[in-house]
Structures are given as structure tokens and as C-alpha cells.
Design an enzyme around this catalytic site. Sequence first.
Site, PDB file in Angstrom:
ATOM      1  N   LYS A   1     -35.465  48.758  31.873  1.00  0.00           N
ATOM      2  CA  LYS A   1     -34.679  49.414  30.849  1.00  0.00           C
ATOM      3  C   LYS A   1     -33.598  50.113  31.257  1.00  0.00           C
ATOM      4  CE  LYS A   1     -36.996  54.208  31.150  1.00  0.00           C
ATOM      5  NZ  LYS A   1     -37.468  54.987  30.760  1.00  0.00           N
TER       6      LYS A   1
ATOM      7  N   LYS B   1     -43.247  57.303  38.465  1.00  0.00           N
ATOM      8  CA  LYS B   1     -42.413  58.301  39.170  1.00  0.00           C
ATOM      9  C   LYS B   1     -43.012  58.756  40.264  1.00  0.00           C
ATOM     10  CE  LYS B   1     -38.932  59.548  35.964  1.00  0.00           C
ATOM     11  NZ  LYS B   1     -38.643  60.521  34.756  1.00  0.00           N
TER      12      LYS B   1
ATOM     13  N   LYS C   1     -30.899  56.347  33.285  1.00  0.00           N
ATOM     14  CA  LYS C   1     -29.833  57.213  33.933  1.00  0.00           C
ATOM     15  C   LYS C   1     -30.174  57.338  35.431  1.00  0.00           C
ATOM     16  CE  LYS C   1     -30.153  60.716  30.165  1.00  0.00           C
ATOM     17  NZ  LYS C   1     -31.123  61.723  29.579  1.00  0.00           N
TER      18      LYS C   1
END
Length: 335
Positions: A199, A118, A202
Site C-alpha cells: 500500500k 511494525k 507515509k
Amino acid sequence: MIKTNKTKPRVFSGVQPSGNLHLGNYLGAIRQFVELQEDHECIYCIVDMHAITVPQDPKALREHVLDLASLYMAVGIDPRKSIIFVQSDVPGHAELNWILTCNSYTGELSRMTQFKSKSHGKESSPTGLFCYPVLMAADILLYDTDIVPVGNDQKQHIELCRDIATRVNNTIKETFVVPEGRFMKAGARIMALDDPTQKMSKSATNIHSTISLLDQPNKIKKSIMKATTDSDGEIRFDVENKPGVSNLMTIYSVLSGESMADIETSYRGKGYGDFKKDLVGVVQESLAPIQARYEEIRHSEQLIRDLKDGAERAGAIAEVVMKRVKDTFGLGLGM
Ligand code: TYM
């Protein structure tokens, strides 16, 4: 031995209210939540404080909290069997977070792969993003949790939680129950439909990368029919060489209850088109009843009552643990 007031093993898990749940969240984590509530004491949290590690619109965040609470209930979590509550409604999470922050190290937090990905390429990142796994450890340890059902991507965070708990127990005083992660055999890592090396997430920008639990039949069809496969045309479970097809087969198998071997036999000699069409049907049929229940729950007054009741029940458990933690660290007057 720590004295707890449990009658059954205790389960805790949480999900971020950051947009609609997708099939990965459901198959990797939330499906376990439903199973476990039959013979465990279960506490399921909507982790709104984790959500603000990235900027959120305050009005939308409150709506997403209620969306997620309704989805929890729509998939089968029963607020009379399990505790469902919002993280920020129980102040112990923030309190314990600080105490654990003082007992964790920048070195171990820097090794967290989720933080690394991130913050990748950025000169600086929010401190909350860095400390995210400590708040997660606080969530878990605040309830003397035995079992934490999660997807594979949370393995490293669970290990860190165990390390922090063990460190406090060994170096200061036995205070925390050391929890175990619980991972599904199939479905613990559902991959993105457009890129089976990543993966399902969201935060994906391509809407056909994920299937949300609230997607309409047409959207489900489009996303599955567009899903990335390979060119050999064989329906065979082989994660390494056929990640796209294997991911679709996992979704099919988990939702329909059919084994991989049976799926391979049924589709021998058939093409990806036939398999995908049937998968569309399996997903649509699995999601339709969840969506119908969601609509009933989302605007009911009972929803707020259940969340308030959940926060009270969770708060009562947390208070007992926080008293023990404060005694360990000599915080407050000990009254
Ligand atoms: P979150 O909101 O990202 O995801 C919720 C749950 O869904 C699982 N998951 C997946 N499982 C399989 N395949 C996927 N593609 C997939 N994507 C997500 C996650 O592993 C998770 O179990 N840090 C947590 C929230 C949290 C928490 C906690 C969990 C905060 N405090 C305490 C357990 C205990 C998270 O980011 O979840």
C-alpha cells in the site's frame, strides 16, 4: 437504548500528523470526510497521540499538526460545518483509552496485522504501538460515533473497536454506540507507485513510491512516469494480473470521474507512456487548487482559532460520554 443528543448520524475519523498526506490518504479516507459533512455531524481529529507511538521531534510534530489541519481545510473540510481538532487537546481520549485498555485482551491485540508488521523481527516494541488500536477505539467511542470513514487498512482496527464496545455493552452495561466502518468502493487501498503489491505509505523510503498532496508538478510527473507497470502494454483494469496499471487507473478514475470502461476505451491501442502523461495532468490539475488553498490557510491566524474552537466543541460532546462511561465503571464520585 443509549440516550444521545444527536440530530444527525455522527461521523468520526482521524489521521496521524506524520508528514504530508499522500494520494492514498486522500482517495481512501479524506475524500469521504468532505462528502459526509453535508448531511452528517462530522468530527475530524488530528491524532497526535497516535503519532508518538514512534519517536517524534516535538517541534516538528507541532508543525505537522498545523500542516495536517490546513490540509483538512484545503481539501474542503469546512470548520463551520465539521469539528476539526487535535486529539491531545481533549483529555477524554487518554482517559477512555485506559478504561478500554482494561477491557481488551493481549490476545486480540497480538492479532492486529499492523502491529505484527511494525514489530516484525524486533525483540521488543513500544507498548504504545501494541495498544495503538485501543486508543483508536477510544477516539471513536468517545463521541457516540455511528460511522467511521477510513481506508481498507483500518478494517481490522474498526472490528476491534466494535468488539470492545459490544463486550462492555453486553457484560457490564449498555454504554457505547457500536460504530460501522465506511470504505470507498474505489480508492480504499491505493498501492505504492514503485511496488503495487504494497500500500502507498507515509513511511516509504523511496520518494517516488508516493505522491504527496503538496508535491510540485515536476515531482508528480517524475513519480508517475517512473511508476511500475508490466510488459504487456495494454491499459486494462485487472488488479490480480496488472496491479500497477490498475492502481494508476484507479487514481485516474477517481480523480477525473471517468469510469474504468471509458478509460479502457480511450486508451485502446495506445501505450503506457500516453496514459501516464495524461494521468500526470489529471493529478496536477486535481492537486493545484488544494495546494493554493493550503498556502492561504497554513499561516493564517484563523487556523489556530478554528482548532481551539474545534477542541471546545469536541470536548463538550466527550464530557457527556465520559460521564456515562464513568458511571458504568463506578469511577470517581459520580458528580
Ligand atoms: P493514517 O494516518 O495512517 O491514515 C489516514 C487514513 O488514510 C487511509 N489510508 C489509505 N487509504 C487508501 N490507500 C492507502 N494507501 C492508504 N494509506 C492510508 C487510512 O486507512 C486512514 O483512514 N489509525 C488511523 C488513524 C486513527 C483513526 C482513529 C482513524 C486514529 N484514531 C479513529 C479513524 C478513527 C491511521 O493510522 O491513519
